[in-house]
Design an enzyme around this catalytic site. Structure first.
Site, PDB file in Angstrom:
ATOM      1  N   TYR A  42       3.527   9.795   0.682  1.00 51.27           N
ATOM      2  CA  TYR A  42       4.410   9.198   1.689  1.00 51.27           C
ATOM      3  C   TYR A  42       5.884   9.548   1.403  1.00 51.27           C
ATOM      4  O   TYR A  42       6.761   9.290   2.225  1.00 51.27           O
ATOM      5  CB  TYR A  42       4.235   7.672   1.769  1.00 51.27           C
ATOM      6  CG  TYR A  42       2.839   7.223   2.157  1.00 51.27           C
ATOM      7  CD1 TYR A  42       1.928   8.105   2.743  1.00 51.27           C
ATOM      8  CD2 TYR A  42       2.418   5.913   1.937  1.00 51.27           C
ATOM      9  CE1 TYR A  42       0.643   7.693   3.089  1.00 51.27           C
ATOM     10  CE2 TYR A  42       1.131   5.492   2.293  1.00 51.27           C
ATOM     11  CZ  TYR A  42       0.247   6.397   2.862  1.00 51.27           C
ATOM     12  OH  TYR A  42      -1.019   5.982   3.203  1.00 51.27           O
ATOM     13  N   ASP A  92       0.854  -1.188   0.000  1.00 48.69           N
ATOM     14  CA  ASP A  92       0.000   0.000   0.000  1.00 48.69           C
ATOM     15  C   ASP A  92       0.895   1.245   0.000  1.00 48.69           C
ATOM     16  O   ASP A  92       1.447   1.622   1.033  1.00 48.69           O
ATOM     17  CB  ASP A  92      -0.887   0.004   1.246  1.00 48.69           C
ATOM     18  CG  ASP A  92      -1.782   1.237   1.266  1.00 48.69           C
ATOM     19  OD1 ASP A  92      -2.624   1.357   0.353  1.00 48.69           O
ATOM     20  OD2 ASP A  92      -1.631   2.096   2.164  1.00 48.69           O
ATOM     21  N   LYS A 134      -1.858   6.079  -4.328  1.00 48.96           N
ATOM     22  CA  LYS A 134      -2.947   7.034  -4.109  1.00 48.96           C
ATOM     23  C   LYS A 134      -2.591   8.396  -4.695  1.00 48.96           C
ATOM     24  O   LYS A 134      -1.430   8.833  -4.589  1.00 48.96           O
ATOM     25  CB  LYS A 134      -3.228   7.189  -2.612  1.00 48.96           C
ATOM     26  CG  LYS A 134      -3.301   5.877  -1.858  1.00 48.96           C
ATOM     27  CD  LYS A 134      -3.722   6.049  -0.424  1.00 48.96           C
ATOM     28  CE  LYS A 134      -3.531   4.752   0.353  1.00 48.96           C
ATOM     29  NZ  LYS A 134      -2.134   4.513   0.778  1.00 48.96           N
ATOM     30  N   HIS A 136      -6.949   9.572  -2.525  1.00 49.10           N
ATOM     31  CA  HIS A 136      -6.496   9.440  -1.128  1.00 49.10           C
ATOM     32  C   HIS A 136      -7.489  10.071  -0.151  1.00 49.10           C
ATOM     33  O   HIS A 136      -7.814   9.491   0.877  1.00 49.10           O
ATOM     34  CB  HIS A 136      -5.117  10.113  -1.002  1.00 49.10           C
ATOM     35  CG  HIS A 136      -4.291   9.629   0.141  1.00 49.10           C
ATOM     36  ND1 HIS A 136      -2.923   9.571   0.111  1.00 49.10           N
ATOM     37  CD2 HIS A 136      -4.644   9.188   1.365  1.00 49.10           C
ATOM     38  CE1 HIS A 136      -2.471   9.099   1.270  1.00 49.10           C
ATOM     39  NE2 HIS A 136      -3.498   8.869   2.044  1.00 49.10           N
TER      40      HIS A 136
HETATM   41  N1  LIG Z   1      -5.688   5.916   3.207  1.00 48.27           N
HETATM   42  C1  LIG Z   1      -5.238   6.656   4.180  1.00 48.27           C
HETATM   43  O1  LIG Z   1      -5.615   7.830   4.344  1.00 48.27           O
HETATM   44  C2  LIG Z   1      -4.232   6.085   5.153  1.00 48.27           C
HETATM   45  C3  LIG Z   1      -4.029   6.749   6.375  1.00 48.27           C
HETATM   46  C4  LIG Z   1      -3.106   6.201   7.273  1.00 48.27           C
HETATM   47  C5  LIG Z   1      -2.416   5.031   6.968  1.00 48.27           C
HETATM   48  N2  LIG Z   1      -2.630   4.413   5.764  1.00 48.27           N
HETATM   49  C6  LIG Z   1      -1.909   3.158   5.415  1.00 48.27           C
HETATM   50  O2  LIG Z   1      -2.056   2.248   6.508  1.00 48.27           O
HETATM   51  C7  LIG Z   1      -0.773   1.750   6.881  1.00 48.27           C
HETATM   52  C8  LIG Z   1      -0.773   1.338   8.327  1.00 48.27           C
HETATM   53  O3  LIG Z   1      -1.077   2.409   9.208  1.00 48.27           O
HETATM   54  P1  LIG Z   1      -0.047   2.907  10.299  1.00 48.27           P
HETATM   55  O4  LIG Z   1       1.332   2.689   9.822  1.00 48.27           O
HETATM   56  O5  LIG Z   1      -0.378   4.302  10.661  1.00 48.27           O
HETATM   57  O6  LIG Z   1      -0.422   2.053  11.611  1.00 48.27           O
HETATM   58  P2  LIG Z   1      -0.398   0.533  12.081  1.00 48.27           P
HETATM   59  O7  LIG Z   1      -0.072  -0.373  10.971  1.00 48.27           O
HETATM   60  O8  LIG Z   1      -1.658   0.360  12.842  1.00 48.27           O
HETATM   61  O9  LIG Z   1       0.793   0.542  13.163  1.00 48.27           O
HETATM   62  C9  LIG Z   1       2.130   0.535  12.769  1.00 48.27           C
HETATM   63  C10 LIG Z   1       2.989   0.493  14.039  1.00 48.27           C
HETATM   64  O10 LIG Z   1       2.770  -0.743  14.742  1.00 48.27           O
HETATM   65  C11 LIG Z   1       4.018  -1.374  15.025  1.00 48.27           C
HETATM   66  N3  LIG Z   1       3.885  -2.811  14.790  1.00 48.27           N
HETATM   67  C12 LIG Z   1       3.611  -3.401  13.600  1.00 48.27           C
HETATM   68  N4  LIG Z   1       3.549  -4.740  13.741  1.00 48.27           N
HETATM   69  C13 LIG Z   1       3.808  -5.000  15.036  1.00 48.27           C
HETATM   70  C14 LIG Z   1       3.906  -6.192  15.783  1.00 48.27           C
HETATM   71  N5  LIG Z   1       3.695  -7.408  15.220  1.00 48.27           N
HETATM   72  N6  LIG Z   1       4.223  -6.099  17.103  1.00 48.27           N
HETATM   73  C15 LIG Z   1       4.408  -4.901  17.667  1.00 48.27           C
HETATM   74  N7  LIG Z   1       4.331  -3.721  17.010  1.00 48.27           N
HETATM   75  C16 LIG Z   1       4.020  -3.769  15.697  1.00 48.27           C
HETATM   76  C17 LIG Z   1       5.008  -0.785  14.050  1.00 48.27           C
HETATM   77  O11 LIG Z   1       6.280  -0.789  14.653  1.00 48.27           O
HETATM   78  P3  LIG Z   1       7.534  -1.586  13.978  1.00 48.27           P
HETATM   79  O12 LIG Z   1       7.824  -0.865  12.704  1.00 48.27           O
HETATM   80  O13 LIG Z   1       8.578  -1.431  15.022  1.00 48.27           O
HETATM   81  O14 LIG Z   1       7.098  -3.012  13.774  1.00 48.27           O
HETATM   82  C18 LIG Z   1       4.477   0.615  13.793  1.00 48.27           C
HETATM   83  O15 LIG Z   1       4.984   1.520  14.753  1.00 48.27           O
HETATM   84  C19 LIG Z   1       0.160   2.914   6.532  1.00 48.27           C
HETATM   85  O16 LIG Z   1       1.514   2.514   6.471  1.00 48.27           O
HETATM   86  C20 LIG Z   1      -0.414   3.338   5.191  1.00 48.27           C
HETATM   87  O17 LIG Z   1       0.055   2.460   4.173  1.00 48.27           O
HETATM   88  C21 LIG Z   1      -3.549   4.921   4.863  1.00 48.27           C
END
Ligand SMILES: NC(=O)c1ccc[n+]([C@@H]2O[C@H](COP(=O)([O-])OP(=O)(O)OC[C@H]3O[C@@H](n4cnc5c(N)ncnc54)[C@H](OP(=O)(O)O)[C@@H]3O)[C@@H](O)[C@H]2O)c1
Length: 334
Positions: free
Chosen positions: A57, A52, A86, A117
């Site tokens: 980004y 994604d 996006k 987006h």
């Molecule tokens: N469409 C939109 O508007 C939109 C908005 C926001 C996000 N997104 C997409 O959604 C994706 C995910 O969202 P996000 O990055 O904000 O949040 P998330 O995936 O909910 O959380 C990521 C965090 O969780 C930790 N983590 C991941 N796996 C883990 C595990 N197994 N154990 C412990 N900690 C863990 C990671 O740390 P480590 O790196 O240390 O593992 C990182 O700090 C984004 O990267 C993006 O691609 C889209």
């Protein structure tokens, strides 16, 4: 490595398959483009096939170098991957240019899915803070949204984009636009995690044959400062989740991912340290019905991305972005 063939898939409305879990690539203003690209390189070798991405980004060129090297070294072929990106808010009037840059940066020839987006053309600069506002920001317009969507439909006809995605939508906005779209959206990316389940939106998307994709599936513990408020809840610290994780001998993150997939939404977790375990979540012991039922009770209205930076002059506060009373706030042409 997990054999990608063993990772379950969801079906898209056009009949194509998509892996049931994808790797997020937003560094949240904390993880550098090089580190994200390294995680993608490791992820490819660990068996991840869905990525994604997004122009805003700021790392698509670095990720593209990783894809190119993986193609050249025979790690994967382009057709093995499902690459999503996006269009950022400042390119709604010039989608083809934006898409061509993304395709060039990602070195991927075509996109498996291209999302709008945000449903507004309201731009905010990377790394901006929560109080930053763009005086040119505007409320939602059906005409402008459909015009942006039409431009992606043209890219579908050109073979540059395979599926169209929408993101950060509400039911009133979907109601206003769905009947005007020629190529139906295949997926909608929304914030979805145990303490923010958006059941009504989830059910609505399913009823329209649009796959719900859940961003911030773990409750994004390291999200940008602008998205952190004192009242926010840390999903992965909910005692019920911690207990279920103990029973499965894993981190609560893995439980969040299993719950998402079993519920029928596609999670896109970001990770530079735990991506192998996250992919394994899709192929190991599922949650029991009782565990799923417990997680269903964890809804707390815990919206983390309020979106304040997209507010237009005259808007009250971030609630206006989400049409909470069932009408599109300040719509200019509804
Ligand atoms: N469409 C939109 O508007 C939109 C908005 C926001 C996000 N997104 C997409 O959604 C994706 C995910 O969202 P996000 O990055 O904000 O949040 P998330 O995936 O909910 O959380 C990521 C965090 O969780 C930790 N983590 C991941 N796996 C883990 C595990 N197994 N154990 C412990 N900690 C863990 C990671 O740390 P480590 O790196 O240390 O593992 C990182 O700090 C984004 O990267 C993006 O691609 C889209």
């Amino acid at each position: 490595m997990i054999d990608p063939k063993t990772v379950p898939t969801f079906k898209l409305n056009g009949g194509a398959s998509i892996p049931c879990i994808g790797m997020g690539t937003f560094g949240s203003d904390r993880v550098s483009p090089d580190e994200v690209a390294q995680a993608v390189a490791g992820g490819l070798r660990a068996g991840w096939r869905l990525f994604d991405c997004a122009a805003c980004y700021g790392n698509e060129d670095k990720i593209g170098q990783v894809f190119r090297a993986a193609f050249d070294e025979g790690v994967v072929q382009r057709r093995d991957l499902f690459i999503m990106s996006k269009v950022w808010n400042d390119m709604h009037r010039d989608v083809e240019k934006a898409a061509m840059k993304t395709i060039r940066d990602l070195q991927c020839d075509y996109l498996d899915m291209l999302f709008i987006h945000w449903p507004f053309p309201n731009y905010h600069a990377p790394f901006c803070d929560v109080d930053s506002r763009n005086p040119d920001s505007k409320p939602f317009s059906v005409k402008e949204f459909v015009d942006t969507y039409r431009q992606i439909e043209s890219l579908v006809h050109l073979g540059l984009v395979r599926h169209i995605g929408i993101s950060n939508m509400t039911i009133p906005k979907l109601e206003a636009v769905l009947g005007k779209l020629r190529v139906p959206p295949a997926a909608c990316e929304s914030e979805l995690h145990p303490c923010f389940q958006q059941q009504e939106l989830f059910d609505y998307l399913n009823s329209k044959g649009i796959l719900p994709i859940g961003y911030m599936p773990l409750g994004s513990p390291r999200r940008p400062e602008r998205d952190i408020l004192p009242e926010d809840i840390a999903d992965m610290q909910m005692p019920e989740l911690v207990e279920i994780a103990k029973a499965h001998n894993c981190h609560p993150a893995i439980i969040c991912l299993k719950w998402a997939i079993q519920r029928g939404q596609l999670p896109i977790p970001f990770s530079v340290h735990n991506y192998e375990a996250n992919l394994a979540a899709a192929v190991t012991e599922p949650l029991t019905d009782a565990e799923m039922a417990v997680i269903a009770t964890l809804e707390r209205g815990n919206r983390l991305v309020k979106g304040q930076v997209f507010l237009w002059p005259g808007a009250n506060d971030w609630h206006d972005l989400w049409d909470e009373d069932g009408t599109i706030v300040d719509c200019t042409d509804c």
